[in-house]
Motif scaffolding. Sequence first.
Motif, short mmCIF file in Angstrom:
data_model
loop_
_atom_site.label_atom_id
_atom_site.label_comp_id
_atom_site.label_asym_id
_atom_site.label_seq_id
_atom_site.Cartn_x
_atom_site.Cartn_y
_atom_site.Cartn_z
N UNK A 1 25.54 -1.99 -36.00
CA UNK A 1 25.76 -1.70 -37.41
C UNK A 1 27.24 -1.75 -37.76
N UNK A 2 28.07 -1.17 -36.89
CA UNK A 2 29.50 -1.14 -37.17
C UNK A 2 30.12 -2.53 -37.08
N UNK A 3 29.61 -3.36 -36.17
CA UNK A 3 30.09 -4.75 -36.10
C UNK A 3 29.81 -5.49 -37.39
N UNK A 4 28.64 -5.23 -37.99
CA UNK A 4 28.30 -5.89 -39.26
C UNK A 4 29.17 -5.36 -40.40
N UNK A 5 29.52 -4.08 -40.34
CA UNK A 5 30.31 -3.48 -41.40
C UNK A 5 31.79 -3.80 -41.28
N UNK A 6 32.29 -3.84 -40.03
CA UNK A 6 33.71 -4.08 -39.76
C UNK A 6 33.82 -5.22 -38.75
N UNK A 7 33.83 -6.49 -39.22
CA UNK A 7 33.82 -7.63 -38.30
C UNK A 7 34.93 -7.61 -37.25
N UNK B 1 25.82 5.19 -41.98
CA UNK B 1 26.01 3.88 -42.61
C UNK B 1 27.09 3.96 -43.70
N UNK B 2 27.82 2.88 -43.83
CA UNK B 2 28.85 2.78 -44.87
C UNK B 2 28.22 2.50 -46.23
N UNK B 3 28.72 3.18 -47.27
CA UNK B 3 28.28 2.93 -48.64
C UNK B 3 29.52 2.68 -49.50
N UNK C 1 34.18 12.09 -51.02
CA UNK C 1 33.85 11.17 -52.12
C UNK C 1 32.74 10.16 -51.82
N UNK C 2 32.07 10.30 -50.69
CA UNK C 2 31.06 9.31 -50.33
C UNK C 2 29.74 9.98 -49.98
N UNK C 3 28.70 9.19 -49.86
CA UNK C 3 27.35 9.72 -49.65
C UNK C 3 27.15 10.31 -48.27
N UNK C 4 27.96 9.91 -47.31
CA UNK C 4 27.76 10.40 -45.96
C UNK C 4 28.99 10.23 -45.10
N UNK C 5 28.91 10.71 -43.85
CA UNK C 5 30.05 10.64 -42.92
C UNK C 5 30.08 9.32 -42.17
N UNK C 6 30.39 8.24 -42.91
CA UNK C 6 30.41 6.93 -42.29
C UNK C 6 31.25 6.93 -41.02
N UNK C 7 30.82 6.14 -40.06
CA UNK C 7 31.61 5.96 -38.83
C UNK C 7 32.98 5.41 -39.22
N UNK D 1 40.18 3.70 -44.53
CA UNK D 1 39.93 4.76 -43.56
C UNK D 1 39.32 4.25 -42.26
N UNK D 2 38.64 3.11 -42.30
CA UNK D 2 37.88 2.69 -41.12
C UNK D 2 38.66 1.68 -40.30
N UNK D 3 38.65 1.88 -38.98
CA UNK D 3 39.52 1.10 -38.11
C UNK D 3 38.87 0.89 -36.75
N UNK D 4 39.56 0.21 -35.87
CA UNK D 4 39.07 -0.01 -34.52
C UNK D 4 40.01 0.62 -33.51
N UNK D 5 39.46 1.34 -32.57
CA UNK D 5 40.27 2.08 -31.60
C UNK D 5 39.93 1.65 -30.18
#
Length: 434
Positions: free
Chosen positions: A4-10, A172-174, A199-205, A269-273
Amino acid sequence: MSAMYQAEVPQYETLLELVDQVNRETLEHDPAMAGRLSNFDELNRLGVERHGAIRVGTADELAMLRRLFAVMGMVPVGYYDLSEAGVPVHSTAFRPVADDALAYNPFRIFTSLLRLELIESDTLRERAAKILSERDIFTREARELVALHESQGGLTDEQAERFVNEALETFRWHKDATVDLETYEALQAEHRLIADVVCFRGPHINHLTPRTLDIDEAQRRMPQAGMNPKDVIEGPPRRDCPILLRQTSFKALEESIRFAGERQGTHTARFGEIEQRGVALTAKGRELYDRLLGESRRRTAGLANDEHQRVLAEVFTAFPDTEAELRRQKLAFFDYRLTEAGRQPGRAGDADIETLIEQGLVEARPITYEDFLPVSAAGIFQSNLGGGQSDAYEGNANREAFEAALQGTVLDELELYAERERTSYQSALQALQD
């Protein structure tokens, strides 16, 4: 979750490819390391090992997450006060604790709870609390399946599959925010992390982290792969005997957001570590590590990575860098096992453990550090949120409040490592006497 995260953050997929390449080359160039990892049951887990990070806004959300992760055999380990580094959260890590579970799939979720009480503005604090009270980050079926797991002591295969699908929705990211742009900007002005949580619907990864065997090489190659790495690697310096945890990341991506009222904006906010893990340290070892880290932070402020790492390594020359010294000075935890010679009949078993190791009857294996470092975590957060440190948050540890929100007890990671070492030590000595 990784798919899922690969699809959201290529770029995360690119990161996985980079880490895999670095790991393969490292093992090819160092057959001794490859054999060691294989013997220590760490090679198989390398390709699947991940840690993720999420941030929640309320005690109810945290308590429900504890129940959800328990379905997967993950429990809260460690209390981390990130306010000490200017971030208004405190955290734990949900992870497996049994040796066989860690060997099979060492998946961790670093979970932070927003501390609304640290927001100075009464109006803004009340507004944030109201927004959070109006959302439910779990699907109805996810809640039902968690309750079913608790009542019947497990799930069937079909129920487990449904549970995974429903649980994924929480993370999931919204791209649609739950607030208007003005509210988002007001919360962001207080601290970018507050806006990310509220500010978002959930605690996205916000990141998933693979494990590398050479973080310095991975950091060096990130720009060639189209990634913008953070300025410095967090944690201890490069060593012959790696300790604790080293971390770096590519900087967060700017993503389009649709706010209430159809206004457009962006969110970062979303990144790769990436992380490199070493041996777990005892309380004595952590005290030395923390003292040296404090000294190095005073000397490395503002330095670029190469110079930062040079000074860091210079400071850490005071930390022994051989397994034998780490063990003899009781700075790190080890797992004791009989060697092939130790399992043969007629071997002597009445000597102390160091003598038995010298005789080749017992081997001491470093216990991998499975947990996190608050200063490093805060450094990763800050570099990817674009915000600086806020002194207003410093020194606000409150483990009791966190555990009250969790509705459970946070396990002490040092006690877990100590028990594993103690059990292996006693088992090895007993086996020699049998």
